[in-house]
Design a protein around this motif. Structure first.
Motif, PDB file in Angstrom:
ATOM      1  N   ILE A   1      17.857  42.770  21.755  1.00  0.00           N
ATOM      2  CA  ILE A   1      18.019  44.222  21.507  1.00  0.00           C
ATOM      3  C   ILE A   1      18.185  45.179  22.526  1.00  0.00           C
TER       4      ILE A   1
ATOM      5  N   ALA B   1      17.313  48.575  23.813  1.00  0.00           N
ATOM      6  CA  ALA B   1      16.608  49.884  23.151  1.00  0.00           C
ATOM      7  C   ALA B   1      17.263  51.003  24.166  1.00  0.00           C
TER       8      ALA B   1
ATOM      9  N   ALA C   1      19.162  59.158  15.774  1.00  0.00           N
ATOM     10  CA  ALA C   1      18.778  58.608  14.772  1.00  0.00           C
ATOM     11  C   ALA C   1      17.261  57.694  14.837  1.00  0.00           C
ATOM     12  N   ASN C   2      16.570  57.317  13.985  1.00  0.00           N
ATOM     13  CA  ASN C   2      15.620  56.520  14.277  1.00  0.00           C
ATOM     14  C   ASN C   2      15.978  55.117  14.760  1.00  0.00           C
ATOM     15  N   GLY C   3      15.209  54.673  15.957  1.00  0.00           N
ATOM     16  CA  GLY C   3      15.630  53.516  16.621  1.00  0.00           C
ATOM     17  C   GLY C   3      16.785  53.748  17.559  1.00  0.00           C
ATOM     18  N   ALA C   4      17.031  54.940  17.982  1.00  0.00           N
ATOM     19  CA  ALA C   4      18.042  55.505  19.256  1.00  0.00           C
ATOM     20  C   ALA C   4      17.502  54.956  20.421  1.00  0.00           C
ATOM     21  N   GLY C   5      16.172  55.251  20.636  1.00  0.00           N
ATOM     22  CA  GLY C   5      15.802  54.799  21.721  1.00  0.00           C
ATOM     23  C   GLY C   5      14.914  55.918  22.425  1.00  0.00           C
ATOM     24  N   LYS C   6      14.646  57.050  21.626  1.00  0.00           N
ATOM     25  CA  LYS C   6      14.038  58.118  22.141  1.00  0.00           C
ATOM     26  C   LYS C   6      12.640  57.934  22.848  1.00  0.00           C
TER      27      LYS C   6
ATOM     28  N   THR D   1      11.501  54.865  23.481  1.00  0.00           N
ATOM     29  CA  THR D   1      11.442  54.158  24.781  1.00  0.00           C
ATOM     30  C   THR D   1      11.617  54.934  25.848  1.00  0.00           C
TER      31      THR D   1
ATOM     32  N   ARG E   1       6.362  52.199  30.364  1.00  0.00           N
ATOM     33  CA  ARG E   1       7.456  50.991  30.473  1.00  0.00           C
ATOM     34  C   ARG E   1       8.025  50.863  31.660  1.00  0.00           C
TER      35      ARG E   1
ATOM     36  N   HIS F   1      13.064  65.688  15.785  1.00  0.00           N
ATOM     37  CA  HIS F   1      14.030  65.438  14.740  1.00  0.00           C
ATOM     38  C   HIS F   1      14.687  66.748  14.049  1.00  0.00           C
TER      39      HIS F   1
HETATM   40  P1  ATP Z   1      12.149  56.994  15.878  1.00  0.00           P
HETATM   41  O1  ATP Z   1      12.991  58.087  15.813  1.00  0.00           O
HETATM   42  O2  ATP Z   1      12.100  55.828  14.771  1.00  0.00           O
HETATM   43  O3  ATP Z   1      10.928  56.947  16.711  1.00  0.00           O
HETATM   44  P2  ATP Z   1      13.360  55.946  18.528  1.00  0.00           P
HETATM   45  O4  ATP Z   1      14.532  56.747  18.853  1.00  0.00           O
HETATM   46  O5  ATP Z   1      12.237  56.647  19.173  1.00  0.00           O
HETATM   47  O6  ATP Z   1      13.028  56.040  16.967  1.00  0.00           O
HETATM   48  P3  ATP Z   1      12.666  53.685  19.862  1.00  0.00           P
HETATM   49  O7  ATP Z   1      11.541  53.602  19.003  1.00  0.00           O
HETATM   50  O8  ATP Z   1      12.749  53.966  21.282  1.00  0.00           O
HETATM   51  O9  ATP Z   1      13.795  54.669  19.095  1.00  0.00           O
HETATM   52  O10 ATP Z   1      13.513  52.197  19.408  1.00  0.00           O
HETATM   53  C1  ATP Z   1      14.487  51.662  20.063  1.00  0.00           C
HETATM   54  C2  ATP Z   1      14.992  50.379  19.663  1.00  0.00           C
HETATM   55  O11 ATP Z   1      14.074  49.352  20.386  1.00  0.00           O
HETATM   56  C3  ATP Z   1      14.833  50.026  18.228  1.00  0.00           C
HETATM   57  O12 ATP Z   1      15.710  49.092  17.756  1.00  0.00           O
HETATM   58  C4  ATP Z   1      13.469  49.540  18.072  1.00  0.00           C
HETATM   59  O13 ATP Z   1      13.251  48.776  17.004  1.00  0.00           O
HETATM   60  C5  ATP Z   1      13.174  48.598  19.356  1.00  0.00           C
HETATM   61  N1  ATP Z   1      11.651  48.437  19.974  1.00  0.00           N
HETATM   62  C6  ATP Z   1      10.995  49.551  20.298  1.00  0.00           C
HETATM   63  N2  ATP Z   1      10.020  49.428  20.697  1.00  0.00           N
HETATM   64  C7  ATP Z   1       9.828  47.916  20.570  1.00  0.00           C
HETATM   65  C8  ATP Z   1       9.045  46.823  20.778  1.00  0.00           C
HETATM   66  N3  ATP Z   1       7.815  47.075  21.649  1.00  0.00           N
HETATM   67  N4  ATP Z   1       9.261  45.653  20.667  1.00  0.00           N
HETATM   68  C9  ATP Z   1      10.400  45.347  20.030  1.00  0.00           C
HETATM   69  N5  ATP Z   1      11.584  46.284  19.695  1.00  0.00           N
HETATM   70  C10 ATP Z   1      11.286  47.721  20.107  1.00  0.00           C
END
Ligand code: ATP
Length: 257
Positions: A19, A21, A40-45, A47, A56, A214
Motif C-alpha cells: 500500500i 500511504a 479522508a481517513n487513511g489519506a496519508g496525513k 504519515t 519515518r 478534519h
Molecule cells: P486519519 O485521518 O485516519 O488519521 P491519515 O490521513 O492520517 O488518516 P495515515 O495514517 O497516514 O492516514 O495512513 C495512510 C495509509 O497508510 C492508510 O492506508 C493506513 O492504513 C496505512 N498505514 C499507516 N501507518 C501504517 C503502518 N504503521 N503500517 C501499515 N500501514 C499503515
C-alpha cells in the motif's frame, strides 16, 4: 534567486507492504504561510507529518527545511533546525504553571547546551534563561494568556490547553510549525481564537504553519493554501477559493459545503 521555501517536499513516497500511504507527494510551504492539509481517513496525513518530523524515512523523495536537505536527519536535529510539532492529544503538564509549561522544553534541552555554549562563548546559561523567560512572557501575551501565567495548568478548558501547547512550540521561534488537529475538541469561538494566534505569529514572526484538520470549514476559513490528499496522492493544491470550487474535492469531501 528567491528565498528558499520554509519547507519543501519533493515526490515523497512511503509504502506499507503493497500500500502506498504516500505516492510522490510534493508540497511547498512559503515563509509565513499557513497551509491546511485535509483528506479522508487513511489519506496519508499522519504519515506525511511523520516524514516531515523525521519519525519515518520516505522510500523515495526529499524533505528540505529552509533550503537544506534534511531527509536523513533525526527528529532531534530537525527540531534544532527550527521545526516544531504539536500532537492530536493535548500535552499539558498539570503540576506546572502555564508559564513553566512554555519553558519546559528548555529545561529538557538545557543539559549539554550549557557546557557547549560556554565553550564557544555563547551567553551564559543564566542570561539565556532570562531571555527565554522574557520570550515566554511575550508569547503568553500573544496567546492572550498573560494574566494566567502563574496559574497551575490543571483542569484547563481544552481551548486554553491548546493555546498553552501552541505557546510552548512558539517560545523557540520555529521556522516551521506542524499542528495536528488543532481545532479538535474546541468550540467555534475557541477554534477561531486559536486561529487568530496562528495568524498573528505567521505574520509577525514569519513562522510557516502546516496543519492537519478534519474540520474542513475551519481550514477553509483560516488557511492561505490547502492541500487535499486522497489515498496517498495530492488531489488538489490551491487557495480556499480554488479548493471550494474544485469539482473532485467537492464531490469527495465538501458535500454541500
Ligand atoms: P486519519 O485521518 O485516519 O488519521 P491519515 O490521513 O492520517 O488518516 P495515515 O495514517 O497516514 O492516514 O495512513 C495512510 C495509509 O497508510 C492508510 O492506508 C493506513 O492504513 C496505512 N498505514 C499507516 N501507518 C501504517 C503502518 N504503521 N503500517 C501499515 N500501514 C499503515
Amino acid at each position: 534567486d528567491r528565498a528558499p521555501a520554509a519547507l519543501e517536499l519533493t515526490e515523497v513516497s512511503v509504502h506499507f507492504g503493497g500500500i502506498a500511504a504516500l505516492d510522490e507527494v510534493s508540497l511547498s510551504l512559503a515563509p509565513g504561510q499557513v497551509r491546511g492539509l485535509i483528506g479522508a481517513n487513511g489519506a496519508g496525513k499522519t504519515t506525511l507529518f511523520d516524514v516531515i518530523s523525521g519519525i519515518r524515512t520516505p522510500d523515495r523523495g526529499r524533505v528540505e527545511l529552509l533550503g537544506r536537505d534534511v531527509t536523513a536527519w533525526s527528529p532531534h536535529r530537525r527540531a534544532r533546525a527550527g521545526l516544531r510539532r504539536t500532537f492530536q492529544r493535548v500535552q499539558v503538564f498539570g503540576w506546572l504553571t502555564i508559564e513553566e509549561n512554555l519553558l519546559v522544553a528548555t529545561e529538557w534541552r538545557g543539559g549539554g547546551g550549557g557546557v557547549l555554549g560556554d565553550l564557544v562563548g555563547a551567553p551564559t546559561r543564566r542570561s539565556r534563561e532570562a531571555a527565554r523567560r522574557a520570550r515566554a512572557r511575550q508569547v503568553l501575551a500573544t496567546c492572550g494568556l498573560e494574566d494566567m501565567a502563574d496559574r497551575q495548568a490543571t483542569g484547563l478548558p481544552t481551548g486554553t490547553a491548546r493555546l498553552v501547547e501552541l505557546g510552548r512550540a512558539l517560545v523557540d521561534d520555529p521556522a516551521v510549525l506542524l499542528l495536528d488537529e488543532p481545532a479538535s475538541g474546541l468550540d467555534h469561538a475557541e477554534a477561531d481564537r486559536f486561529a487568530d494566534v496562528v495568524d498573528a505569529i505567521s505574520r509577525e514572526s514569519g513562522t510557516s504553519v502546516l496543519l492537519v484538520e478534519h474540520d474542513v470549514a475551519f481550514v477553509l476559513r483560516h488557511c492561505h493554501r490547502i492541500t487535499v490528499l486522497d489515498l496517498g496522492r495530492t488531489l488538489a493544491d490551491g487557495t480556499p477559493e480554488e479548493i471550494r470550487s474544485h469539482d473532485a474535492v467537492r464531490a469527495a469531501y465538501l458535500g454541500a459545503a
